[in-house]
Write an enzyme that holds these catalytic residues in place. Structure first.
Site, PDB file in Angstrom:
ATOM      1  N   CYS A  47       0.855  -1.193   0.000  1.00 31.56           N
ATOM      2  CA  CYS A  47       0.000   0.000   0.000  1.00 31.56           C
ATOM      3  C   CYS A  47       0.888   1.240   0.000  1.00 31.56           C
ATOM      4  O   CYS A  47       2.013   1.217   0.492  1.00 31.56           O
ATOM      5  CB  CYS A  47      -0.887  -0.016   1.250  1.00 31.56           C
ATOM      6  SG  CYS A  47      -1.884   1.468   1.477  1.00 31.56           S
ATOM      7  N   HIS A  52       4.984   5.728   2.133  1.00 28.64           N
ATOM      8  CA  HIS A  52       5.075   7.017   2.840  1.00 28.64           C
ATOM      9  C   HIS A  52       6.098   6.935   3.973  1.00 28.64           C
ATOM     10  O   HIS A  52       6.717   7.934   4.331  1.00 28.64           O
ATOM     11  CB  HIS A  52       3.717   7.408   3.437  1.00 28.64           C
ATOM     12  CG  HIS A  52       2.703   7.884   2.425  1.00 28.64           C
ATOM     13  ND1 HIS A  52       3.028   8.416   1.208  1.00 28.64           N
ATOM     14  CD2 HIS A  52       1.346   7.919   2.482  1.00 28.64           C
ATOM     15  CE1 HIS A  52       1.923   8.749   0.553  1.00 28.64           C
ATOM     16  NE2 HIS A  52       0.887   8.443   1.306  1.00 28.64           N
ATOM     17  N   HIS A  68       0.930  -3.545   6.279  1.00 28.11           N
ATOM     18  CA  HIS A  68      -0.299  -3.449   7.083  1.00 28.11           C
ATOM     19  C   HIS A  68      -1.513  -3.990   6.335  1.00 28.11           C
ATOM     20  O   HIS A  68      -2.641  -3.791   6.788  1.00 28.11           O
ATOM     21  CB  HIS A  68      -0.539  -1.991   7.498  1.00 28.11           C
ATOM     22  CG  HIS A  68      -0.814  -1.077   6.344  1.00 28.11           C
ATOM     23  ND1 HIS A  68       0.182  -0.623   5.512  1.00 28.11           N
ATOM     24  CD2 HIS A  68      -1.958  -0.546   5.865  1.00 28.11           C
ATOM     25  CE1 HIS A  68      -0.336   0.136   4.579  1.00 28.11           C
ATOM     26  NE2 HIS A  68      -1.650   0.201   4.752  1.00 28.11           N
ATOM     27  N   CYS A 175      -6.548  -3.547   4.026  1.00 28.31           N
ATOM     28  CA  CYS A 175      -6.448  -2.086   3.896  1.00 28.31           C
ATOM     29  C   CYS A 175      -7.130  -1.575   2.635  1.00 28.31           C
ATOM     30  O   CYS A 175      -8.238  -1.083   2.701  1.00 28.31           O
ATOM     31  CB  CYS A 175      -5.018  -1.550   3.954  1.00 28.31           C
ATOM     32  SG  CYS A 175      -5.013   0.249   3.749  1.00 28.31           S
TER      33      CYS A 175
HETATM   34  P1  CND Z   1      -1.338   4.794  -5.195  1.00 24.77           P
HETATM   35  O1  CND Z   1      -0.012   5.438  -5.248  1.00 24.77           O
HETATM   36  O2  CND Z   1      -1.508   3.431  -5.759  1.00 24.77           O
HETATM   37  O3  CND Z   1      -2.429   5.743  -5.891  1.00 24.77           O
HETATM   38  C1  CND Z   1      -2.342   7.137  -5.927  1.00 24.77           C
HETATM   39  C2  CND Z   1      -2.761   7.624  -7.311  1.00 24.77           C
HETATM   40  O4  CND Z   1      -2.749   9.057  -7.296  1.00 24.77           O
HETATM   41  C3  CND Z   1      -1.837   7.181  -8.444  1.00 24.77           C
HETATM   42  O5  CND Z   1      -2.592   6.563  -9.460  1.00 24.77           O
HETATM   43  C4  CND Z   1      -1.190   8.479  -8.925  1.00 24.77           C
HETATM   44  O6  CND Z   1      -0.922   8.494 -10.312  1.00 24.77           O
HETATM   45  C5  CND Z   1      -2.233   9.495  -8.541  1.00 24.77           C
HETATM   46  N1  CND Z   1      -1.710  10.855  -8.364  1.00 24.77           N
HETATM   47  C6  CND Z   1      -0.524  11.232  -7.807  1.00 24.77           C
HETATM   48  N2  CND Z   1      -0.407  12.571  -7.821  1.00 24.77           N
HETATM   49  C7  CND Z   1      -1.536  13.059  -8.397  1.00 24.77           C
HETATM   50  C8  CND Z   1      -2.003  14.369  -8.685  1.00 24.77           C
HETATM   51  N3  CND Z   1      -1.273  15.437  -8.362  1.00 24.77           N
HETATM   52  N4  CND Z   1      -3.216  14.494  -9.274  1.00 24.77           N
HETATM   53  C9  CND Z   1      -3.943  13.420  -9.602  1.00 24.77           C
HETATM   54  N5  CND Z   1      -3.558  12.142  -9.343  1.00 24.77           N
HETATM   55  C10 CND Z   1      -2.362  11.973  -8.759  1.00 24.77           C
HETATM   56  O7  CND Z   1      -1.763   4.809  -3.648  1.00 24.77           O
HETATM   57  P2  CND Z   1      -2.876   3.972  -2.838  1.00 24.77           P
HETATM   58  O8  CND Z   1      -4.101   3.851  -3.652  1.00 24.77           O
HETATM   59  O9  CND Z   1      -2.235   2.755  -2.240  1.00 24.77           O
HETATM   60  O10 CND Z   1      -3.118   4.981  -1.615  1.00 24.77           O
HETATM   61  C11 CND Z   1      -3.700   6.250  -1.858  1.00 24.77           C
HETATM   62  C12 CND Z   1      -3.620   7.114  -0.627  1.00 24.77           C
HETATM   63  O11 CND Z   1      -4.426   6.532   0.401  1.00 24.77           O
HETATM   64  C13 CND Z   1      -2.220   7.227  -0.023  1.00 24.77           C
HETATM   65  O12 CND Z   1      -2.015   8.547   0.450  1.00 24.77           O
HETATM   66  C14 CND Z   1      -2.248   6.257   1.117  1.00 24.77           C
HETATM   67  O13 CND Z   1      -1.302   6.568   2.106  1.00 24.77           O
HETATM   68  C15 CND Z   1      -3.668   6.485   1.588  1.00 24.77           C
HETATM   69  C16 CND Z   1      -4.199   5.437   2.513  1.00 24.77           C
HETATM   70  C17 CND Z   1      -5.132   5.831   3.451  1.00 24.77           C
HETATM   71  C18 CND Z   1      -5.657   4.905   4.331  1.00 24.77           C
HETATM   72  C19 CND Z   1      -6.703   5.312   5.310  1.00 24.77           C
HETATM   73  O14 CND Z   1      -7.074   4.489   6.156  1.00 24.77           O
HETATM   74  N6  CND Z   1      -7.246   6.535   5.240  1.00 24.77           N
HETATM   75  C20 CND Z   1      -5.244   3.594   4.267  1.00 24.77           C
HETATM   76  N7  CND Z   1      -4.315   3.215   3.355  1.00 24.77           N
HETATM   77  C21 CND Z   1      -3.811   4.105   2.463  1.00 24.77           C
HETATM   78 ZN    ZN Z   2      -2.980   1.144   3.462  1.00 21.97          ZN
END
Ligand code: CND
Ligand code: ZN
Ligand code: ZN
Length: 375
Positions: A47, A52, A68, A175
């Protein structure tokens, strides 16, 4: 021969320095203490939140075993453990559910006070670690540390799931899938016929799209700078996709214009301040709901003018899709088994655990949605 009560030597991916690859090392995993469980890992997803940590935006003590989002089998249990037994299939919960704190007792809250996210001490609840490597302590991460052949968790951070569940798929319920899907159906409470926009079409964002679709949204707009993500987004339910780079105007203006002044529900699933503001501003100023799902770097703040909310917008956020983890994960697994939703579209790569660095490179290069590491 039973390993219960003994130290287990096994392989784990250890992060010793920021912005460096993981090293696969032999670690010692101590037996579980009271109310703890030792789990043999079977599958673990990668993830962005793990990354991060690697890039320093989510600080946690080093050296550390990350991970996780996973699934495994109980190897042994400590004193007092009653809800799981050796041989049970389990999913680790990075947000535990102690069932005793004020949050667990609240009908809606899911951010159990026993969570490790806020403290980031790098230990289990008693302040100690079960991992050592060449005599030195290795830290835990979020109480899960799933990038290891064996890990120790608190009982309150484990969900027992259907013994027939394929662990190399349902690990995503630990997750990515639950976080995204729940953000739509539970946190935003997307309504039938509504308009939605999802910023970021990674594993979590695509799961938001799936949740919006399941809730009956009429339009689901996917926004990403990587157009390679659009085909998959359409496959799981996006009705339109756009890149902010395709227009000279700010993307929130483009989206608001497409949707009669603003969408009903917007989601930020990247972890950036600018896209959080875009998501907020493109939801309707009088009734739009904007949900923060992405994890932002600890040092940054939103430039939020209160006037943006005065008209009636709602800005909210949630961990793990707002789901009470121990209650919801077995149900989400049962719904997967009943084919209520699919996880296969999210899994683009499967690699042996030892190739974890390759898996992270695929994520950083924008080539994968979810890589599942198998043990
Ligand atoms: P992943 O990196 O796979 O997806 C992020 C997407 O965002 C990618 O497709 C990128 O191309 C796109 N992106 C990046 N920059 C930009 C931009 N400026 N404009 C538009 N699109 C963009 O990440 P993921 O899906 O594994 O995780 C996404 C987020 O969710 C990340 O910040 C992660 O830490 C968070 C998260 C939150 C929680 C929670 O419980 N709230 C749990 N796990 C992950
Ligand atoms: Zn996660
Ligand atoms: Zn609790």
């Amino acid at each position: 021969m039973s390993t219960a009560g003994k130290v287990i030597k096994c392989k784990a991916a250890v992060l010793r320095e920021l912005n460096k690859p993981f090293s696969i090392e032999e670690v010692e995993v101590a037996p579980p203490r009271a109310n703890e469980v030792r789990v043999k890992m079977v599958a673990a997803g990668i993830c962005r939140s793990d990354d991060h940590v690697v890039n320093g935006s989510l600080p946690t003590p080093l050296p550390v075993i990350l991970g996780h989002e996973a699934a495994g089998v109980v190897e042994s249990v400590g004193a007092g453990v009653t809800t799981v037994k050796p041989g049970d299939k389990v999913i680790p919960l990075f947000v535990p559910q102690c069932r005793q704190c004020t949050v667990c007792k609240h009908p809606e809250g899911n951010f159990c006070l026993k969570n490790h996210l806020k403290t980031q001490r790098g230990t289990l609840e008693d302040g100690t670690s079960r991992f050592t490597c060449r005599g030195k302590t290795i830290h835990h991460f979020l109480g899960t540390s799933t990038f290891s052949q064996y890990t120790v968790l608190e009982e309150m951070a484990l969900a027992r799931v259907d013994p027939a569940a394929p662990l190399d798929k349902v690990c995503l319920i630990g997750c990515g899938f639950s976080t995204g899907y729940g953000s739509a159906v539970k946190v935003a409470k997307v309504t039938p016929g509504s308009t939605c926009v999802v910023f970021g079409l990674g594993g979590v964002g695509l799961s938001v799209v799936m949740g919006c679709k399941a809730a009956g949204a009429a339009r689901i707009i996917g926004v990403d700078i990587n157009k390679d993500k659009f085909a998959k987004a359409r496959e799981v339910g996006a009705t339109e996709c756009l890149s902010p780079q395709d227009s000279a105007r700010p993307v929130h203006e483009v989206v608001a214009e497409m949707c009669d002044g603003g969408v009903d529900f917007s989601f930020e699933v990247i972890g950036r301040m600018d896209t959080m503001m875009s998501a907020l501003m493109c939801c309707h100023e009088a009734f739009g709901v904007s949900v923060i799902v992405g994890v932002a770097p600890g040092s940054q703040s939103l430039p939020l003018h209160p006037g943006l909310l005065l008209g009636g917008r709602t800005l909210k956020g949630a961990i793990f899709g707002g789901f009470k983890s121990r209650d919801s994960v077995p149900r989400l697994v049962a719904e997967f088994m009943a084919k209520k939703y699919a996880l296969d579209p999210l899994i683009t790569h499967v690699l042996p655990f030892e190739k974890i660095n390759e898996g992270f490179d695929l994520l950083r290069e924008g080539k994968s949605i979810r890589t599942v590491l198998t043990f």
